[in-house]
Design an enzyme around this catalytic site. Sequence first.
Site, PDB file in Angstrom:
ATOM      1  N   ASP A 151      10.534   9.275  27.732  1.00  0.00           N
ATOM      2  CA  ASP A 151       9.163   8.996  28.172  1.00  0.00           C
ATOM      3  C   ASP A 151       8.973   9.201  29.666  1.00  0.00           C
ATOM      4  OD1 ASP A 151      10.747   6.879  28.973  1.00  0.00           O
ATOM      5  OD2 ASP A 151       9.307   5.318  28.444  1.00  0.00           O
TER       6      ASP A 151
ATOM      7  N   ASP B  54      14.852   8.317  23.931  1.00  0.00           N
ATOM      8  CA  ASP B  54      14.147   7.660  25.038  1.00  0.00           C
ATOM      9  C   ASP B  54      13.779   8.738  26.049  1.00  0.00           C
ATOM     10  OD1 ASP B  54      13.188   5.959  27.011  1.00  0.00           O
ATOM     11  OD2 ASP B  54      15.187   5.472  27.762  1.00  0.00           O
TER      12      ASP B  54
ATOM     13  N   LYS C 271      12.811  -3.381  29.887  1.00  0.00           N
ATOM     14  CA  LYS C 271      13.751  -3.522  30.988  1.00  0.00           C
ATOM     15  C   LYS C 271      13.924  -5.008  31.328  1.00  0.00           C
ATOM     16  CE  LYS C 271      14.710   0.789  32.144  1.00  0.00           C
ATOM     17  NZ  LYS C 271      16.090   1.322  32.201  1.00  0.00           N
TER      18      LYS C 271
ATOM     19  N   LYS D 210      22.735  11.080  28.901  1.00  0.00           N
ATOM     20  CA  LYS D 210      21.711  11.583  29.811  1.00  0.00           C
ATOM     21  C   LYS D 210      22.253  12.847  30.472  1.00  0.00           C
ATOM     22  CE  LYS D 210      19.695   7.037  30.724  1.00  0.00           C
ATOM     23  NZ  LYS D 210      19.455   5.964  31.726  1.00  0.00           N
TER      24      LYS D 210
ATOM     25  N   GLU E 116      21.068  -2.386  25.358  1.00  0.00           N
ATOM     26  CA  GLU E 116      21.661  -1.331  26.179  1.00  0.00           C
ATOM     27  C   GLU E 116      22.311  -1.917  27.436  1.00  0.00           C
ATOM     28  OE1 GLU E 116      20.126   2.861  28.224  1.00  0.00           O
ATOM     29  OE2 GLU E 116      18.839   1.774  26.823  1.00  0.00           O
TER      30      GLU E 116
ATOM     31  N   ASP F 285      16.975  -2.969  27.609  1.00  0.00           N
ATOM     32  CA  ASP F 285      17.930  -2.360  28.530  1.00  0.00           C
ATOM     33  C   ASP F 285      18.239  -3.373  29.622  1.00  0.00           C
ATOM     34  OD1 ASP F 285      19.461  -0.846  30.196  1.00  0.00           O
ATOM     35  OD2 ASP F 285      17.992   0.755  30.492  1.00  0.00           O
TER      36      ASP F 285
ATOM     37  N   THR G 273       8.782   2.752  27.679  1.00  0.00           N
ATOM     38  CA  THR G 273       9.492   1.715  28.424  1.00  0.00           C
ATOM     39  C   THR G 273       8.553   0.820  29.206  1.00  0.00           C
ATOM     40  OG1 THR G 273      11.339   3.253  28.647  1.00  0.00           O
ATOM     41  CG2 THR G 273      11.350   1.318  30.076  1.00  0.00           C
TER      42      THR G 273
ATOM     43  N   ASP H 153      25.408   2.885  28.599  1.00  0.00           N
ATOM     44  CA  ASP H 153      24.659   3.806  29.457  1.00  0.00           C
ATOM     45  C   ASP H 153      25.472   4.067  30.725  1.00  0.00           C
ATOM     46  OD1 ASP H 153      22.927   5.305  30.961  1.00  0.00           O
ATOM     47  OD2 ASP H 153      21.290   3.875  30.951  1.00  0.00           O
TER      48      ASP H 153
ATOM     49  N   LYS I 176      10.932   0.073  24.608  1.00  0.00           N
ATOM     50  CA  LYS I 176      12.148  -0.389  25.277  1.00  0.00           C
ATOM     51  C   LYS I 176      11.757  -1.274  26.447  1.00  0.00           C
ATOM     52  CE  LYS I 176      15.084   2.120  27.914  1.00  0.00           C
ATOM     53  NZ  LYS I 176      16.169   3.064  28.267  1.00  0.00           N
TER      54      LYS I 176
END
Length: 336
Positions: free
Chosen positions: A301, A299, A151, A249, A204, A178, A126, A227, A149
């Site tokens: 990381d 995801d 942000k 998650k 996302e 995201d 990310t 999410d 990914k």
Amino acid sequence: MPRLKLDVRAERLRLAFPFRISGYVFESAQVIVATLHDGDRTGRGEAAGVYYTGDDAPFMVETIETHRDAIEAGIDRAALQTLMPAGGARNAVDCALWELEAAQSGRPAWRLAGIPERRPLVTTFTLGADAPATMAEGARAYASAQAIKVKLTGELDLDLARVRAIRAARPDVWLGVDANQGFTRDTLEPLVTGLVDSKVALLEQPLARGREADLEGFDSPIPIAADESVLTLHDVDRLVGRFQVVNIKLDKCGGLTEGLAMAARARELGLGVMVGNMIGTSLAMAPAFLLGQQCDVVDLDGPTFLQRDREPSVRYQDGTIWCDEAVWGAGAKLTA
């Protein structure tokens, strides 16, 4: 179940550098670790909670303490599902029970979960929101990454410039973004148009939690993942017709037990499945790694953002994550 001894503590994890998303800048993360002992063996679970629901470390510790007597009386994972609400507290205890059961049975957690074999998983790496040139340099620094990914912050022109810069720097990688609830229905179409131009494979959470109905009738050429809009198994069914992917998650849903159930239900409904993480150490990534064996997008990381991880730790190599049983999931026999 025999009587158990419960230990719970809070820890602050320092990030290697500030991490920016839409509406937040993180410089550290506070987690809790729950440990269960049956007299001979032990199991552990780590949770970071959910920052946007107020599920922080003090709340998680208080929630666990409220249920200490029932937990120590000898609870199992099925009973835990009804005893404690979804969230970080239940995640920590649930994962501790998984590892304890592995130690008691002599079977690793992945076998208890019905996973026939484990494989290294391609994981996203990310990039926090920053200037486009800085993010492009960050993308180049992820030299071995197969998936990145990005942000976003909800600033349409700047966000698209960020994505273009990253795509130019890394034309070879799978690219997802995201949005962290940063956009509205009015800005969604130009966002998606720009993302298509940069060959983005996943978008996302573009809209705010509670605005899911705004996605009805929006025909996106890029799969949209929920999410913040999906916390637990109860939320999965209402995503149909609005989202194409579910981001699970363990901190949101309350542990690996419910995470596996969410993945199964999503598959039944024809939805794609993603596993994500709140920032945490390898102890938090390990149970999510098992869930990731059943996911389309991974995801995991979180430890790469920390100044220091736990030992033993998960291994990142050639854009993949691998978690050995020594990290979590085998349990340990206590020694005098």
